[in-house]
Design an enzyme around this catalytic site. Structure first.
Site, short mmCIF file in Angstrom:
data_model
loop_
_atom_site.label_atom_id
_atom_site.label_comp_id
_atom_site.label_asym_id
_atom_site.label_seq_id
_atom_site.Cartn_x
_atom_site.Cartn_y
_atom_site.Cartn_z
CD GLU A 161 -2.83 -1.26 2.47
OE1 GLU A 161 -4.08 -0.85 2.60
OE2 GLU A 161 -2.42 -1.83 3.33
CB SER A 184 -5.50 -1.81 -0.47
OG SER A 184 -5.24 -0.71 0.05
CG ASN A 229 -14.54 -7.44 6.30
OD1 ASN A 229 -14.17 -8.51 6.48
ND2 ASN A 229 -14.08 -6.37 5.46
CB SER A 242 -9.97 8.42 2.83
OG SER A 242 -9.04 8.45 2.03
N1 ADP Z 1 -16.75 -12.59 4.31
C1 ADP Z 1 -17.20 -11.79 3.37
N2 ADP Z 1 -18.22 -11.70 2.62
C2 ADP Z 1 -18.39 -10.59 1.68
N3 ADP Z 1 -17.65 -9.82 1.12
C3 ADP Z 1 -16.44 -9.88 1.78
C4 ADP Z 1 -16.15 -10.90 2.95
N4 ADP Z 1 -14.80 -10.54 3.08
C5 ADP Z 1 -14.54 -9.61 2.45
N5 ADP Z 1 -15.37 -9.05 1.37
C6 ADP Z 1 -15.14 -8.01 0.62
O1 ADP Z 1 -13.77 -8.03 0.06
C7 ADP Z 1 -13.31 -6.67 0.68
C8 ADP Z 1 -11.89 -6.61 1.18
O2 ADP Z 1 -11.99 -7.63 2.28
P1 ADP Z 1 -11.16 -7.02 3.68
O3 ADP Z 1 -11.05 -8.18 4.36
O4 ADP Z 1 -11.74 -5.68 3.91
O5 ADP Z 1 -9.61 -6.80 3.29
P2 ADP Z 1 -8.74 -5.50 3.32
O6 ADP Z 1 -8.05 -5.48 4.38
O7 ADP Z 1 -7.81 -5.87 1.94
O8 ADP Z 1 -9.49 -4.27 3.11
C9 ADP Z 1 -14.41 -6.26 1.50
O9 ADP Z 1 -14.43 -4.61 1.41
C10 ADP Z 1 -15.67 -6.85 0.88
O10 ADP Z 1 -15.92 -6.14 -0.29
MG MG Z 2 -11.40 -3.81 3.96
#
Ligand code: ADP
Ligand code: MG
Length: 343
Positions: free
Chosen positions: A15, A178, A301, A313
């Site tokens: 990143e 990201s 999440n 942002s």
């Molecule tokens: N279990 C899940 N169910 C549905 N969508 C998910 C899930 N996990 C991740 N995503 C999708 O993937 C994206 C990136 O995952 P995330 O865990 O936020 O990782 P990062 O740390 O790279 O942002 C999320 O913003 C969402 O759109």
């Molecule tokens: Mg995320």
């Protein structure tokens, strides 16, 4: 007297570019009547330079070629305690994961954002699960895949994932950001490809049941009495919020407030503060949720301890919508870092 603030940008993670954009925004908007800034750039291969050239060059990456304004004393500024506080505007590994926080701690320098343990746990998606499952925080079901085990018993692991989670699943390097290295698998072939791709970034992979979800984010700010801003919602342009949807696709939308009832907004704010406290966050964090479109159930999440920080942002925009402007937010973060360092 003005306080001296080191603004760290770039860094060794995937990143790096995002960090430069966040840091440029901070440099353009920091209150110069209160703070003297020391911009310090970290190259992808980990060299630290003080950079006194233009902010545009930081934003577009040209600072690295600008020998005239680039001084190899980046680390000395910290080691000689020439500043009063450090603002690591760094995302991902070697910046958001407790490493820079540890360096500051050793040097006795206040550092914006959560400390070593908190940063490290929030950076690691598997450890975040391990901690929060002791506190009845709802999270998507998951299976952890370790590189060594995968190389020995791939078939068995794939079967376990299919049996416990079924498709679709998300595959994530445990330490990611990201959306780099993240994919969604709808079948076995994509699962194998996704695991192999994710293993390029980490030796620990999180496989999660996909939720048909809306994405709601909460900006939390403070130390002992953290506050939450009005939650916002992301409407990704792609099937999920991948790197392209985050940074290049103008079709992705941010909605503030999230389109939820007052009651639900309040619930999510409280949930975010609860998680922030459990993980011992300080200064700031953005707590991201997935809300199941069918059951309306709220799942955590992830927690970002140094979230995207350009003026447009989500984190600063949610505070803007709650009445706190961008420059004021930067000042508060610096003051929270100083306050926390005294204890
Ligand atoms: N279990 C899940 N169910 C549905 N969508 C998910 C899930 N996990 C991740 N995503 C999708 O993937 C994206 C990136 O995952 P995330 O865990 O936020 O990782 P990062 O740390 O790279 O942002 C999320 O913003 C969402 O759109
Ligand atoms: Mg995320």
């Amino acid at each position: 007297m003005k306080k001296k603030v080191a603004i760290l940008f770039g860094g060794q993670s995937t990143e790096h570019e995002v960090s430069r954009v966040s840091a440029s925004s901070v440099l353009r908007n920091i209150d110069s009547s209160k703070y003297d800034v020391y911009p310090i750039g970290i190259t992808k291969d980990g060299k630290w330079f003080e950079y006194t050239g233009s902010i545009e060059n930081i934003e577009n990456g040209d600072w690295e070629k600008d020998e005239f304004y680039k001084n190899p004393n980046g680390q000395e500024i910290l080691f000689n305690r020439e500043v009063d506080v450090v603002f690591p505007v760094l995302h991902g590994l070697y910046g958001e994961d407790g490493t820079v926080q540890g360096l500051c701690k050793l040097l006795g320098l206040p550092c914006v954002g959560p400390g070593v343990m908190s940063s490290a746990v929030c950076m690691d998606k598997v450890y975040t699960k391990y901690v929060l499952e002791n506190f009845e925080i709802k999270q998507a079901e998951y299976v952890v895949v370790n590189a060594f085990e995968y190389s020995k018993e791939k078939e068995k692991l794939i079967e376990k994932i299919e049996k416990e989670l079924n498709y679709d699943v998300f595959i994530k390097p445990s330490n990611s950001g990201s959306s780099v290295g993240i994919s969604k698998a709808h079948n076995r072939k994509e699962l194998e490809q996704g695991l192999e791709n994710a293993l390029k970034y980490d030796r620990k992979i999180l496989v999660e049941k996909a939720i048909n979800a809306r994405e709601v984010e909460v900006a939390v700010l403070g130390n002992d009495e953290p506050m939450a801003a009005i939650p916002g919602e992301i409407i990704p342009a792609n099937e999920f919020y991948d790197y392209e949807a985050k940074y290049s696709n103008a079709e992705s939308k941010l909605l503030i407030p999230a389109n939820l009832s007052e009651e639900k907004l309040e619930f999510i704010k409280n949930e975010a503060i609860k998680i922030y406290k459990i993980l011992d966050c300080a200064g700031l964090s953005r707590v991201d949720f997935l809300i199941d479109k069918d059951t309306k159930e709220v799942y955590l999440n992830e927690i970002n301890t140094i979230p995207g920080f350009t003026k447009i942002s989500m984190y600063p925009k949610m505070w803007q919508a709650s009445g706190k402007g961008y420059s004021e937010l930067i000042s508060e973060l610096i003051e929270f870092a100083i306050e926390r360092n005294n204890i």
